[in-house]
Design a protein around this motif. Structure first.
Motif, PDB file in Angstrom:
ATOM      1  N   ILE A 158       1.958  58.598   6.839  1.00 59.74           N
ATOM      2  CA  ILE A 158       0.832  58.713   5.905  1.00 59.74           C
ATOM      3  C   ILE A 158       0.687  57.430   5.103  1.00 59.74           C
ATOM      4  N   VAL A 159       1.815  56.886   4.663  1.00 62.56           N
ATOM      5  CA  VAL A 159       1.780  55.636   3.886  1.00 62.56           C
ATOM      6  C   VAL A 159       1.316  54.475   4.766  1.00 62.56           C
ATOM      7  N   LEU A 160       1.910  54.326   5.958  1.00 65.89           N
ATOM      8  CA  LEU A 160       1.572  53.203   6.834  1.00 65.89           C
ATOM      9  C   LEU A 160       0.169  53.314   7.411  1.00 65.89           C
ATOM     10  N   SER A 161      -0.343  54.523   7.517  1.00 66.65           N
ATOM     11  CA  SER A 161      -1.679  54.697   8.094  1.00 66.65           C
ATOM     12  C   SER A 161      -2.775  54.115   7.211  1.00 66.65           C
ATOM     13  N   GLN A 162      -2.440  53.778   5.999  1.00 67.32           N
ATOM     14  CA  GLN A 162      -3.441  53.155   5.119  1.00 67.32           C
ATOM     15  C   GLN A 162      -3.630  51.667   5.420  1.00 67.32           C
ATOM     16  N   ILE A 163      -2.816  51.128   6.345  1.00 71.14           N
ATOM     17  CA  ILE A 163      -3.045  49.759   6.821  1.00 71.14           C
ATOM     18  C   ILE A 163      -4.362  49.747   7.577  1.00 71.14           C
ATOM     19  N   PRO A 164      -5.323  48.900   7.205  1.00 72.10           N
ATOM     20  CA  PRO A 164      -6.688  49.013   7.730  1.00 72.10           C
ATOM     21  C   PRO A 164      -6.830  48.918   9.242  1.00 72.10           C
ATOM     22  N   ASP A 165      -6.206  47.908   9.889  1.00 71.35           N
ATOM     23  CA  ASP A 165      -6.482  47.713  11.310  1.00 71.35           C
ATOM     24  C   ASP A 165      -5.360  46.933  11.979  1.00 71.35           C
ATOM     25  N   PHE A 166      -5.558  46.626  13.283  1.00 71.59           N
ATOM     26  CA  PHE A 166      -4.549  45.910  14.071  1.00 71.59           C
ATOM     27  C   PHE A 166      -4.192  44.556  13.465  1.00 71.59           C
ATOM     28  N   ASN A 167      -5.182  43.891  12.840  1.00 69.97           N
ATOM     29  CA  ASN A 167      -4.920  42.558  12.295  1.00 69.97           C
ATOM     30  C   ASN A 167      -3.784  42.571  11.275  1.00 69.97           C
ATOM     31  N   ARG A 372      -7.100  59.824   7.322  1.00 72.61           N
ATOM     32  CA  ARG A 372      -5.862  59.454   7.991  1.00 72.61           C
ATOM     33  C   ARG A 372      -4.698  60.357   7.571  1.00 72.61           C
ATOM     34  N   THR A 373      -4.683  60.753   6.311  1.00 72.77           N
ATOM     35  CA  THR A 373      -3.641  61.677   5.860  1.00 72.77           C
ATOM     36  C   THR A 373      -3.762  63.015   6.578  1.00 72.77           C
ATOM     37  N   ALA A 374      -4.997  63.503   6.709  1.00 69.66           N
ATOM     38  CA  ALA A 374      -5.233  64.775   7.403  1.00 69.66           C
ATOM     39  C   ALA A 374      -4.822  64.680   8.870  1.00 69.66           C
ATOM     40  N   TYR A 375      -5.081  63.543   9.489  1.00 67.68           N
ATOM     41  CA  TYR A 375      -4.721  63.374  10.897  1.00 67.68           C
ATOM     42  C   TYR A 375      -3.210  63.412  11.082  1.00 67.68           C
ATOM     43  N   VAL A 376      -2.482  62.666  10.262  1.00 65.44           N
ATOM     44  CA  VAL A 376      -1.018  62.629  10.392  1.00 65.44           C
ATOM     45  C   VAL A 376      -0.436  64.021  10.188  1.00 65.44           C
ATOM     46  N   ILE A 377      -0.921  64.726   9.177  1.00 65.45           N
ATOM     47  CA  ILE A 377      -0.414  66.085   8.924  1.00 65.45           C
ATOM     48  C   ILE A 377      -0.669  66.985  10.127  1.00 65.45           C
ATOM     49  N   THR A 378      -1.843  66.865  10.726  1.00 65.11           N
ATOM     50  CA  THR A 378      -2.187  67.690  11.888  1.00 65.11           C
ATOM     51  C   THR A 378      -1.254  67.422  13.063  1.00 65.11           C
ATOM     52  N   THR A 379      -0.995  66.142  13.356  1.00 70.05           N
ATOM     53  CA  THR A 379      -0.116  65.820  14.492  1.00 70.05           C
ATOM     54  C   THR A 379       1.308  66.322  14.264  1.00 70.05           C
ATOM     55  N   VAL A 380       1.776  66.249  13.020  1.00 69.05           N
ATOM     56  CA  VAL A 380       3.122  66.731  12.717  1.00 69.05           C
ATOM     57  C   VAL A 380       3.206  68.247  12.891  1.00 69.05           C
ATOM     58  N   VAL A 381       2.183  68.949  12.431  1.00 69.95           N
ATOM     59  CA  VAL A 381       2.175  70.413  12.567  1.00 69.95           C
ATOM     60  C   VAL A 381       2.156  70.815  14.041  1.00 69.95           C
TER      61      VAL A 381
END
Length: 465
Positions: A158-167, A372-381
């Motif tokens: 959740i924390v790392l997903s706030q990194i905007p993009d590949f760059n 992005r937070t919602a996505y990470v939570i969904t994959t973990v569940v």
């Protein structure tokens, strides 16, 4: 020397007039950074199951399968790298779906989107499962529940997903690539030590023996699942275009981005294959026909404890980075769609940059935070509900390998090069497509059989290592 003199001035627009997303002053994208992304994406949890896969297939078929998937992936990735720009206008494409839309169009675009995003979502779920197994470590013998480890992994993502993009992910990919080499080398070294120590488990040219290790049908399904595991271990075509597009954002005009990507692909897959063959072959030599599904945590090695713990720590760090590499296309696709639908909505707009200690300027986005937070939570569940390591890996490999690694790159190459039907090149390219389709169907069948078997004894949210 001031700070900007160490960086490359990146043009605000590309040679096709497209706006670049890279910062005006940015660390230049090179084939080396692209190679790091590729190694991070390729050397993943798949390497952990290779000794098991070779045990099912045997010395001959197992090693042939590893080389076959390696060569096919390299060849089709080279073809795919040439498809990054529209064949008519020359404008660059930022994602796999756009590439297929520009080169093939029609129903192919929707088919590509379904195949790519199902695979990306599935891979992130698979990485959540694998990370929990590694976090459990030596507690595996005590049958510790994995849920708490998946939650810890989710919080980190959740924390790392706030990194905007590949760059902005290059540093994480480099770290993850180093970690992948680390645990691969540890597994390799322990396998060598086990063999050198006088361990001579039963191995054979054809793998597990019917009537001794497995039944006839178990042999068939296990061999099919093993092909899926090997296919999954080479699954990076799903993010190749996205890596290439991010490379272009900070790349100088020379050499062309497709040439840099070809160089990165050749380097990444060559290094990966060397590790795969070494780990798979030596892992099989160390454990024989009883090789575990995960040779570092699946009751494979237990001593020395401290070294196994280090290996598992490396796996966790690598999967943290690999998860982000596979998530970025999903994140960006949804966010771009939301912005295009509601361009003036305050929820979708990015706010002014804010300064973060140690990280410098960061542009906060409410959409990015919530989505992005919602996505990470969904994959973990979902990972808590479906904790099937080998079966999930095999099915993901089977589903994604044929359409994304083989079918679309070859179809687009035939279209771009105007290869006439029924000429020799057209025939052998299509033969390759058909052979890979058959392999993918067999792998999918074997993986589904394995998952069905696991479902007969599993309870939701009760996964244990």
């Amino acid at each position: 020397m001031n700070e900007t003199s160490k960086l490359t001035i990146v043009p605000s627009v590309d040679d096709d007039g497209s706006k670049r997303t890279g910062k005006p002053y940015s660390t230049p994208g090179t084939w080396v950074s692209a190679s790091a992304h590729i190694i991070t994406a390729v050397i993943g949890s798949g390497v952990l199951s290779l000794s098991w896969a070779i045990a099912q297939l045997g010395w001959i078929a197992g090693l042939i399968a590893l080389v076959f998937f390696s060569v096919v992936t390299w060849f089709t990735s080279i073809l795919l790298a040439d498809c990054c720009r529209d064949p008519v206008s020359g404008t660059r494409c930022s994602c796999y779906m756009d590439v297929v839309k520009s080169n093939l169009g029609g129903i192919n675009t929707k088919f590509c989107g379904i195949a790519q995003y199902v695979n990306l979502v599935g891979t992130t779920i698979g990485y959540s499962i694998t990370s929990a197994i590694s976090m459990a470590g030596h507690s595996a013998g005590c049958h510790v529940k994995n849920n708490k480890f998946m939650i810890i992994f989710g919080i980190i993502e959740i924390v790392l997903s706030q990194i905007p993009d590949f760059n902005e992910l290059s540093w994480l990919s480099v770290l993850a690539a180093v970690m992948s080499f680390g645990y691969s080398c540890i597994g390799l070294g322990l396998s060598i030590a086990k063999v050198a120590g006088g361990s001579h488990p039963r191995t054979s040219l054809t793998g597990t023996t019917v009537g001794v290790d497995v039944t006839k049908w178990q042999k068939i399904w296990n061999c099919s699942e093993a092909l899926g595991n090997i296919a999954f271990s080479y699954a990076f075509s799903t993010v190749l275009i996205e890596i290439q597009a991010s490379l272009l954002d900070t790349l100088k005009s020379s050499p062309p981005e497709n040439e840099s990507m070809k160089k990165a692909t050749s380097a990444g897959i060559s290094i990966t294959t060397m590790f795969y063959i070494s780990c798979g072959a030596l892992g099989y030599a160390a454990f024989g026909n009883n090789a575990p599904g995960n040779f570092l945590t699946g009751f494979g090695f237990f001593e020395p404890y401290w070294l196994i713990d280090i290996a598992n720590m490396f796996i966790i760090v690598h999967l943290v980075g690999a998860y982000q590499v596979f998530c970025q296309p999903i994140f960006n696709r949804v966010e771009d769609w939301c912005i295009s639908q509601w361009p003036n909505n305050s929820f979708t707009k990015e706010s002014s940059p804010i300064k973060l200690p140690l990280f410098g300027d960061y542009t906060f986005s409410t959409l990015r935070l919530v989505w992005r937070t919602a996505y990470v939570i969904t994959t973990v569940v979902v990972a808590m509900i479906l904790p099937f390591f080998n079966g999930i890996l095999g099915l993901l490999g089977a589903v994604s390998f044929w359409p994304l690694t083989v079918y679309f790159p070859i179809r687009m190459h035939i279209s771009r090069e105007n290869i006439p039907p029924f000429c020799w090149k057209w025939i052998w390219l299509n033969m390759l497509v058909v052979v890979c389709l058959i392999i993918s169907l067999l792998a999918a069948a074997g993986s589904i059989a394995a998952i069905s078997k696991d479902l007969s004894t599993y309870k939701p949210f009760n996964s244990v290592s």
